[in-house]
Design an enzyme around this catalytic site. Structure first.
Site, short mmCIF file in Angstrom:
data_model
loop_
_atom_site.label_atom_id
_atom_site.label_comp_id
_atom_site.label_asym_id
_atom_site.label_seq_id
_atom_site.Cartn_x
_atom_site.Cartn_y
_atom_site.Cartn_z
N GLU A 101 0.85 -1.19 0.00
CA GLU A 101 0.00 0.00 0.00
C GLU A 101 0.88 1.24 0.00
O GLU A 101 1.94 1.23 0.61
CB GLU A 101 -0.88 0.02 1.27
N LYS B 192 2.52 4.47 1.22
CA LYS B 192 2.70 5.03 2.55
C LYS B 192 2.38 6.52 2.45
O LYS B 192 3.18 7.31 1.96
CB LYS B 192 4.12 4.81 3.06
N ASP C 97 1.89 10.28 3.22
CA ASP C 97 2.68 11.17 4.06
C ASP C 97 1.78 12.23 4.70
O ASP C 97 1.70 13.35 4.24
CB ASP C 97 3.76 11.83 3.20
N TYR D 56 -6.56 2.52 6.55
CA TYR D 56 -5.71 1.38 6.17
C TYR D 56 -5.48 0.38 7.31
O TYR D 56 -4.78 -0.61 7.13
CB TYR D 56 -4.36 1.86 5.62
N LYS E 278 10.94 2.69 2.29
CA LYS E 278 10.94 4.13 2.07
C LYS E 278 11.56 4.50 0.73
O LYS E 278 12.53 3.87 0.29
CB LYS E 278 11.76 4.83 3.19
N CYS F 100 20.48 44.96 -14.59
CA CYS F 100 20.68 43.72 -15.33
C CYS F 100 22.16 43.34 -15.31
O CYS F 100 23.02 44.21 -15.45
CB CYS F 100 20.21 43.91 -16.77
N CYS G 72 23.83 42.09 -17.52
CA CYS G 72 24.42 42.14 -18.87
C CYS G 72 25.38 43.32 -18.96
O CYS G 72 25.36 44.20 -18.10
CB CYS G 72 23.32 42.23 -19.92
N CYS H 161 14.35 43.29 -16.87
CA CYS H 161 15.36 44.14 -17.48
C CYS H 161 14.62 44.97 -18.53
O CYS H 161 13.85 44.45 -19.32
CB CYS H 161 16.42 43.28 -18.14
N CYS I 190 19.46 44.45 -24.78
CA CYS I 190 20.11 43.59 -23.77
C CYS I 190 20.60 42.30 -24.45
O CYS I 190 19.81 41.53 -24.97
CB CYS I 190 19.13 43.26 -22.66
S1 IVH Z 1 -0.11 0.57 8.73
C1 IVH Z 1 1.13 -1.06 13.07
N1 IVH Z 1 -0.42 1.59 6.35
O1 IVH Z 1 3.15 5.21 8.58
C2 IVH Z 1 1.33 -0.03 12.04
N2 IVH Z 1 0.64 2.93 7.99
O2 IVH Z 1 5.61 4.60 10.22
C3 IVH Z 1 0.09 0.28 11.30
N3 IVH Z 1 1.23 5.16 7.19
O3 IVH Z 1 1.90 5.46 11.83
C4 IVH Z 1 0.32 1.28 10.26
N4 IVH Z 1 0.44 4.94 5.16
O4 IVH Z 1 1.00 7.06 10.05
C5 IVH Z 1 0.05 1.78 7.59
N5 IVH Z 1 -0.83 2.34 4.19
C6 IVH Z 1 -0.35 2.56 5.43
C7 IVH Z 1 0.24 3.77 5.80
C8 IVH Z 1 0.73 3.92 7.10
C9 IVH Z 1 1.04 5.76 6.00
C10 IVH Z 1 1.91 5.81 8.33
C11 IVH Z 1 1.12 5.73 9.61
C12 IVH Z 1 2.02 4.99 10.54
C13 IVH Z 1 3.36 5.24 9.96
C14 IVH Z 1 4.33 4.18 10.34
#
Ligand code: IVH
Length: 566
Positions: free
Chosen positions: A125, A127, A129, A237, A325, A419, A421, A443, A449
């Protein structure tokens, strides 16, 4: 910078001192990140400090401090919200930084479950941010919402979370447990983040460094009316406390969450074995620049929930999941100089010259500083250590200086008034039709120029205009400097003049018989082009490709166009 000794070379006294320093430093970063939503280092740098801390602790376990950063998840709550104890702790994930780490994750899972080479399915999935939140539903009704806090106790932000359109007040469908803590990520999309910051600039209030800080700052408002005005979004999630199980696999669980009315990431995949993990990462890397929200990696989770329970947890993270990551997209480096570039229409752009640094796998030496106001607002000065950020294909940007106490800085940058130049024409601040000043400085030399003239020539031969191959930036600049091409018309007399010249083009440095022949052929081929390309090639301000096409259609042909211009 002080020399950083390899962990293996540290004496016990040095290790103790380093651990004390790291604890202080990391606590400071946690404070800025979690409570002030204003980090001063990149995630990658933070991770590196944490890694060093863990490495030293691994070598000197008896030196582990009571307040060790490795014992903490997140940071203490801010005082302004009431505490909420999570039904089950909100843990964090271990990180994987390479393919080897990912393969090792799969191997570890297999060893632990004694699976041999039986197929193992995982979800992969994105991650997201943002910041995680836990939503407690009782009999399908949202009763409480909290931030992660220190993992055990979070902040009560129920009213704020209720303002999110993507958080259902009541679960839809059926099959939900009587009590469930739904967990997921609160985040802001790129466009909404940009609009929020633009509005803040307009209002003269604070801007946020990135969408995650903006999401955190927006959620952690005392007045939920403010949160309601921020277009925060939510992806579900995971879950915490459950009164009864509701799925057999993570994949089924995501499906259930979707049926109950949550958004789940459409990019999530179900994959098989280590190969599947690697392929999913590669796919997500490709997808990343096209997403409308920030992701910083891929989360792998063992799909079968009975296997997840058998795998359990180690200290603060599950054995059944890991976060792969992406390489850092931010880095620190030194701002060595600020150069002034003059565009085709005279617009002045300051360009940061940086000490080369690798950001997300690409060496960055230049970054845009946009305009004078931006430099003043960020207060970046020559010699500063700055944070550089690269996002997808966009030109690297400078986030801001890293201001360290006790480190002397140069005087604030003074934007040139003329400028660069040889003519040193004065710069003018551009005004809008209504007379208001804009951030653009120009400019005023126009065709006098030499910098603008070269930019005009580059535009004229560019792919969407005359499309003359063999006249690259360097060649063009050389021919301009030698007086051979001073304006577009000169391009078309180049061959005739070369025939009678004593100093032949083919004898110039970096040139040769074939390249010159090819260049002449390329020029010859462009003696006749569409009127739209011609108009666009003139490089008139505000006349882009689309307008040029409209104009060409309007005039109908070259004769009418030329007559009108006369
Ligand atoms: S699962 C037991 N799924 O990443 C851990 N976390 O560093 C359950 N995060 O605290 C987390 N996307 O804030 C999970 N698809 C995803 C995620 C996700 C972002 C974040 C979340 C978590 C942190 C872990």
């Amino acid at each position: 910078m002080p020399e950083i000794k390899p962990v293996a070379d540290l004496s016990e006294a040095e290790a103790a001192e380093a651990l004390a320093r790291l604890a202080d430093e990391l606590a400071g970063h946690d404070l800025r990140y979690f409570q002030q939503d204003a980090p001063s280092v990149s995630d990658a740098e933070y991770d590196a400090l944490k890694r060093r801390n863990s490495e030293i602790e691994a070598r000197f376990p008896h030196l582990i401090r009571e307040n060790s950063p490795s014992m903490r998840i997140g940071a203490a709550r801010a005082e302004k919200f009431s505490p909420v104890e999570h039904g089950t702790p909100m843990l964090s994930l271990d990180n994987a930084f390479s393919s080897e780490d990912s393969v090792e994750f799969d191997a570890r899972v297999r060893r632990f479950l004694r699976l041999g080479d039986e197929p193992v399915f995982y979800t992969a999935e994105p991650k997201i941010d943002g910041l995680s939140a836990s939503l407690r539903y009782e009999r399908g009704v949202l009763v409480q919402g909290a931030t992660r806090g220190d993992g055990r106790v979070g902040e009560d932000v129920t009213e704020n979370l209720r303002t999110l359109a993507e958080i259902p007040q009541r679960l839809k469908g059926s099959g939900w447990p009587e009590v469930i803590e739904v967990r997921g990520e609160v985040y802001l999309g790129h466009a909404d983040f940009a609009a929020l910051n633009a509005a803040a600039v307009e209002a003269g209030t604070r801007t946020y460094a990135n969408p995650r800080n903006a999401a955190a700052g927006s959620l952690r408002q005392l007045d939920s009316k403010i949160t309601a005005q921020r277009p925060l979004r939510f992806f579900a999630y995971a879950w915490g406390l459950l009164s009864a199980p509701f799925a057999a696999t993570q994949w089924e669980a995501l499906e259930a969450l979707r049926e109950w009315g949550f958004q789940v990431t459409p990019q999530a995949q179900r994959v098989e074995n280590a190969e599947g993990l690697l392929a999913a990462y590669a796919a997500m890397e490709v997808e990343r620049p096209r997403l409308s929200f920030d992701i910083d990696g891929v989360v792998y989770k063992v799909d079968r929930l009975d296997w997840q329970s058998r795998l359990g947890f180690v200290s603060r993270s599950p054995r059944w999941a890991i976060a792969r990551k992406f390489p850092a997209q931010q880095a620190r480096t030194i701002l060595e100089a600020i150069d002034i570039q003059v565009g085709r229409t005279g617009a002045i752009t300051p360009v940061a010259r940086l000490h080369p640094v690798t950001v997300g796998g690409v060496v960055v030496e230049n970054a845009t500083l946009h305009n004078a106001d931006e430099i003043a607002r960020k207060d970046v000065r020559i010699g500063d250590t700055v944070i550089v950020q690269r996002a997808g294909d966009v030109i690297p940007q400078i986030i801001g200086p890293v201001i360290e106490e006790g480190v002397e800085r140069a005087a604030p940058y003074e934007f040139p008034t003329h400028c660069p130049c040889p003519l040193q024409t004065p710069l003018a601040r551009e005004t809008t039709g209504a007379g208001a000043e804009t951030v653009v400085r120009r400019c005023t030399g126009e065709f006098a120029c030499p910098f603008q003239r070269v930019e005009h020539l580059k535009h004229f031969v560019s792919r969407r205009a005359f499309d003359i191959e063999g006249l690259g930036e360097k060649q063009l600049q050389g021919l301009f400097d030698d007086g051979l091409i001073r304006e577009p018309a000169d391009i078309f007399t180049l061959e005739a003049r070369d025939a009678t010249s004593l100093k032949k083009l083919k004898d110039r440095e970096g040139s040769g018989e074939t390249s010159v022949k090819n260049l002449f052929a390329a020029i010859e081929a462009r003696r006749r082009i569409g009127l739209d390309r011609f108009i666009y090639g003139l490089g008139i301000r505000h006349i882009g490709e689309t307008t040029a096409i409209v104009l060409a259609r309007g005039y109908g042909g070259a004769e009418a166009f030329l007559a009108a211009m006369d």
